[in-house]
Structures are given as structure tokens and as C-alpha cells.
Design an enzyme around this catalytic site. Sequence first.
Site, mmCIF file in Angstrom:
data_model
loop_
_atom_site.group_PDB
_atom_site.id
_atom_site.type_symbol
_atom_site.label_atom_id
_atom_site.label_comp_id
_atom_site.label_asym_id
_atom_site.label_seq_id
_atom_site.Cartn_x
_atom_site.Cartn_y
_atom_site.Cartn_z
ATOM 1 C CB SER A 1 8.338 5.237 12.645
ATOM 2 O OG SER A 1 9.187 6.312 12.575
ATOM 3 C CB THR B 1 -0.956 0.164 1.252
ATOM 4 O OG1 THR B 1 -0.011 0.099 2.374
ATOM 5 C CG2 THR B 1 -1.794 -1.373 1.302
ATOM 6 C CE1 TYR C 1 4.659 8.942 10.393
ATOM 7 C CE2 TYR C 1 6.411 9.335 12.260
ATOM 8 C CZ TYR C 1 5.945 8.568 10.974
ATOM 9 O OH TYR C 1 6.755 7.717 10.231
#
Length: 262
Positions: A140, A13, A153
Site C-alpha cells: 500500500s 490469497t 497497518y
Amino acid sequence: MLIDLKGRTAIVTGSTGGIGLAIAKGLATAGAQVIVNGRRPDAVERAVAAVSATGPTPAIGYTGDLGTAAGCAALVKAHPACDILVNNLGIFEPKEFFDIPDEDWSRFFEINVMSGVRLSRAYAPAMKKNNDGRIVFISSESAFNIPVEMVHYGFSKTAQVAIARGLAESLAGTGVTVNSVLPGPTLSEGLEDMLKPAQEKSGKPIEEVAADFVMEHRPSSIIRRAARVEEVANMVVYLCSPQASATTGAAVRVDGGVLSTI
């Protein structure tokens, strides 16, 4: 180590650029049939051509917004099965915590978190039935090292790690593995765009500007530079391979040593 993914179908994706495109190319080079995704037809077309040029099997393009339930359902309808799912779609935006409205929290959650939840929920049952499959969430180092300049985030990246671990445990005893990957600062188009004003002001090559950025904002970095997208992709391709069959429920770092815990 020879990674052979011939006969495997992979969905990546958000793969028209950056880490996602590098992952798509890496999987294609190993022989997989890769389904490339993006929101803009022109970007998807370019990515399909780039990915097809790297491997023996032409890539397939799918244009659609996977940041919505309807968008995920449409992808599953168009491509009802896959052997490898890489939940790479994600957004980031530096913003002071007190300036982040509810709408931004919801947007980050829908795109970064729920896209992977919805697609994993759709594709994992067939993988379980076949006793074979790979699911990877591109998280991350910000999942653990929450960036004060974009808490929303970091929150979404932490959620991905938790979901990947929980899903792995839900598939215990099967041949399906689920992992999250933790890149550090990586020189993708997004970072390049963010650093462009600094590059124009300094006149330095973008790699040097990125290294300066890393040392200012992630001074614990051991490599002392931004990673290349291919360096992240290499880890993902390995996790999608038969050779990684004993690695599941893991948060695998490609962070350049930013995280200082052992």
C-alpha cells in the site's frame, strides 16, 4: 500488449472480494488457472464462479485461514506448486495508536506479513529451480505514507515492501521476479463498508463519498478519487506476465499520485 498466461497456475490469497477478486479475474482472463482463497466456503464458491466466468480455464477454490502457519501449510499441501503467487491477504482497521494492544500488532503481523513470508518460502524454491516464476506482494502507499489512524497497518505494509525487495535480491540472476504493489485508496468492499454511514447521511453516490474521503485523508491525490479495483489488478496482471521480466525488486505505485516523492 497481449498478455498470455495459459498453462500458468496462480494462487491469489484473500481473493473472494475487493482487489484480490479483481486480480483473480484479471489473471483468469489472461488464461491462467487461478486458485481462489478465502475463509468462508460460501464466499469461495461465489468467487470461483465469478472468476471461472472470466477466463477459459475454470478456477479452483481453496477454503482456509492463511493467517496462521498451519493454514499456510495446509494450502501448500493441497496445492504444492504454482507459477504465480499473489500475496494479497490483508486486513486493516482504523484505531488510535495508544489504543492498539499487543494482540492487534501480532494479528496484523501474522496476517499481513507472515502469510506472504510463509507462502513465498514454500513456493519460491521450485520457481528458482525452474528458473521461472512471479511473486507479488500487495502492499500500500501506506507503507511510505504511514496513516496516523492505523499505524499498525502501515507498519505491516512497510514490512511487505522490505520482504519483497530482499526476496528479489535472494533470487538474483534467476527468471523469478518479486515485486510489491502500492495501491492508494481503492473502492473495494472494505472501503465501501467504512464509508456506508457517510453515504447514507449524505445521500451521495458511493464514488462521490469515496472521492470526498480521499481529498480529506489523502489530499495529495492527483486523480482526486478512489481507484477502482480493476485499475490495481491491471498492474498486478502485468507484473505476473512474461512482459514484466525485467521488473523485479520494485515497489510499483498504483496510488493515484498520493505519494508526492519522485
